[in-house]
Design an enzyme around this catalytic site. Sequence first.
Site, mmCIF file in Angstrom:
data_model
loop_
_atom_site.group_PDB
_atom_site.id
_atom_site.type_symbol
_atom_site.label_atom_id
_atom_site.label_comp_id
_atom_site.label_asym_id
_atom_site.label_seq_id
_atom_site.Cartn_x
_atom_site.Cartn_y
_atom_site.Cartn_z
ATOM 1 N N HIS A 1 48.209 -0.064 -7.364
ATOM 2 C CA HIS A 1 47.228 0.280 -8.426
ATOM 3 C C HIS A 1 47.687 1.627 -9.013
ATOM 4 C CE1 HIS A 1 43.569 0.368 -10.640
ATOM 5 N NE2 HIS A 1 42.657 0.422 -9.679
ATOM 6 N N HIS B 1 51.585 -7.084 -14.121
ATOM 7 C CA HIS B 1 50.136 -6.876 -14.175
ATOM 8 C C HIS B 1 49.425 -8.192 -13.917
ATOM 9 C CE1 HIS B 1 46.210 -5.498 -15.453
ATOM 10 N NE2 HIS B 1 46.686 -4.280 -15.313
ATOM 11 N N ASP C 1 51.363 2.378 -15.943
ATOM 12 C CA ASP C 1 51.906 3.434 -15.083
ATOM 13 C C ASP C 1 53.353 3.795 -15.375
ATOM 14 O OD1 ASP C 1 49.638 4.009 -13.446
ATOM 15 O OD2 ASP C 1 49.873 2.007 -12.608
HETATM 16 N N1 COA Z 1 58.626 -6.087 -9.602
HETATM 17 C C1 COA Z 1 59.229 -7.217 -9.276
HETATM 18 N N2 COA Z 1 58.607 -8.415 -9.281
HETATM 19 C C2 COA Z 1 57.330 -8.436 -9.626
HETATM 20 C C3 COA Z 1 56.635 -7.278 -9.973
HETATM 21 C C4 COA Z 1 57.327 -6.077 -9.968
HETATM 22 N N3 COA Z 1 56.744 -4.937 -10.297
HETATM 23 N N4 COA Z 1 55.365 -7.607 -10.293
HETATM 24 C C5 COA Z 1 55.260 -8.913 -10.125
HETATM 25 N N5 COA Z 1 56.443 -9.422 -9.725
HETATM 26 C C6 COA Z 1 56.755 -10.812 -9.479
HETATM 27 C C7 COA Z 1 56.384 -11.224 -8.061
HETATM 28 O O1 COA Z 1 57.425 -11.017 -7.163
HETATM 29 C C8 COA Z 1 56.075 -12.662 -8.262
HETATM 30 O O2 COA Z 1 57.285 -13.367 -8.407
HETATM 31 P P1 COA Z 1 57.487 -14.772 -7.719
HETATM 32 O O3 COA Z 1 56.447 -15.642 -8.347
HETATM 33 O O4 COA Z 1 58.886 -15.094 -8.073
HETATM 34 O O5 COA Z 1 57.225 -14.562 -6.259
HETATM 35 C C9 COA Z 1 55.391 -12.710 -9.617
HETATM 36 O O6 COA Z 1 55.911 -11.603 -10.326
HETATM 37 C C10 COA Z 1 53.881 -12.631 -9.565
HETATM 38 O O7 COA Z 1 53.516 -11.493 -8.771
HETATM 39 P P2 COA Z 1 52.136 -11.341 -8.029
HETATM 40 O O8 COA Z 1 52.324 -10.433 -6.866
HETATM 41 O O9 COA Z 1 51.525 -12.674 -7.757
HETATM 42 O O10 COA Z 1 51.273 -10.632 -9.135
HETATM 43 P P3 COA Z 1 49.917 -9.907 -8.885
HETATM 44 O O11 COA Z 1 49.066 -10.191 -10.045
HETATM 45 O O12 COA Z 1 49.358 -10.215 -7.552
HETATM 46 O O13 COA Z 1 50.342 -8.375 -8.828
HETATM 47 C C11 COA Z 1 50.814 -6.182 -9.405
HETATM 48 C C12 COA Z 1 50.151 -7.491 -9.842
HETATM 49 C C13 COA Z 1 50.456 -5.118 -10.436
HETATM 50 C C14 COA Z 1 50.294 -5.762 -8.036
HETATM 51 C C15 COA Z 1 52.342 -6.383 -9.343
HETATM 52 O O14 COA Z 1 52.810 -6.708 -10.622
HETATM 53 C C16 COA Z 1 53.061 -5.183 -8.777
HETATM 54 O O15 COA Z 1 53.196 -5.074 -7.545
HETATM 55 N N6 COA Z 1 53.546 -4.257 -9.655
HETATM 56 C C17 COA Z 1 54.165 -3.025 -9.177
HETATM 57 C C18 COA Z 1 53.123 -1.988 -8.865
HETATM 58 C C19 COA Z 1 52.472 -1.443 -10.111
HETATM 59 O O16 COA Z 1 53.131 -1.090 -11.068
HETATM 60 N N7 COA Z 1 51.143 -1.362 -10.060
HETATM 61 C C20 COA Z 1 50.364 -0.825 -11.151
HETATM 62 C C21 COA Z 1 49.573 -1.903 -11.815
HETATM 63 S S1 COA Z 1 48.761 -1.311 -13.268
#
Ligand code: COA
Length: 379
Positions: free
Chosen positions: A226, A265, A316
Amino acid sequence: MATKTKRKQPVRGLEGVVAAETSLSYVDGQNGKLYYRGYDIDQLAGKVCYEEVVYLLWFGELPNAETLDDWRSQIVSEMRLPSQVLELLRLSPPGANPMVVLRTAVSSLGLYDADGGKNTAVANQRKSRRILAQVATIVAALHRIHQGEPVMSPDKSLGFAANFLYMFTGIVPPKLDQSIFDTLLVLHADHDLAASTFAARATVSTLAGMHSAMASALASLKGPLHGGANTRVMEMLEEIENPDAVDAYIDGMLASGQRIMGFGHRMYKTEDPRSRHLRRFSEKLCRRPQSRHLAEISHNIEARVLEKKGIHPNVDFYSATVQEALGIPKEYFTCIFAMARTAGWIAHMLEQFDDNRLIRPTSKYIGRFDRKLVPLAKR
Ligand code: COA
């Protein structure tokens, strides 16, 4: 034998689950749009100040010039901290994570707030203003204390954003920095039911007070999935160091299954509109020689992640370089996010209080029912 009622399958991460009604903000993830109270964020960014957005979120309308003046001075007049909270900041260890100190200090504010134990509408209005103002002072004062500098009092002639930078750095920043920082706060002010906002709403739904809900929200925002992502973005930029090293770095991260901080996201399936504004500010500020390489590294990361994973930057990613260029140390990035989002958290708390029902979901039990107790002596 216990009765096993049939329950629906849980939704992992509650994706797509509608858990509340709100008229505060709306994320249109397909079209990359964000609305505050019906205003497209693209209309607001750079056109209204943070205090106007706080007023809009809390009262439903933008203030006129006279109301805004009064509103601004009401907020600035609440920026003083109880001496015990200042002392708590002074006692925090030098290397302490600022988000941990902020969470602790905000929680302790409840001890000294005359309305601390009251949940009436008028008490909540007073606390809203106080919490918003005091969060900013805590972040600024903590930075000053850890720099060994005197804690600053607010300057009544400055708006919220400029006042914060002044109290944080000790100097009134240039107009460009003031206005970019102001818009950064506007862009972070609210975002539907983000994890921290949900935590805040769940907490007030038990009729625990606003300070408790703030502590829940801050605890949730701190995590790297987050708000904690912005600090990690800066660490990544520093680790990469050289724009030519980006592709190998990103490829290596992805190959080892790691996430690229500041990307992806839950809601946006296209570009996050906040990131578009922040990219523009980042490019503008990073024309300054000391941060030019950061703009280039960021640009290369964005291109590589999009090419390899089809994922866009979130709020972010570019907020990291913007804050760095404004002279904010990376350890404080998430606190700045928290300070801005306090507007939205409080708006959601007020909305929840207005039409409350305990938030209490259920789980799908996947454990056993048939176990027999073995007395302690025989285990
Ligand atoms: N880097 C690499 N791969 C990513 C990614 C990232 N930052 N964000 C998502 N993915 C990929 C996942 O590995 C997954 O791939 P797959 O289907 O091949 O396994 C797919 O995208 C979906 O990811 P998922 O974890 O289901 O998405 P989510 O909705 O649960 O997660 C976040 C959302 C924000 C937690 C996630 O995008 C993330 O961890 N981002 C990095 C942290 C961040 O910047 N957070 C701030 C958010 S405002």
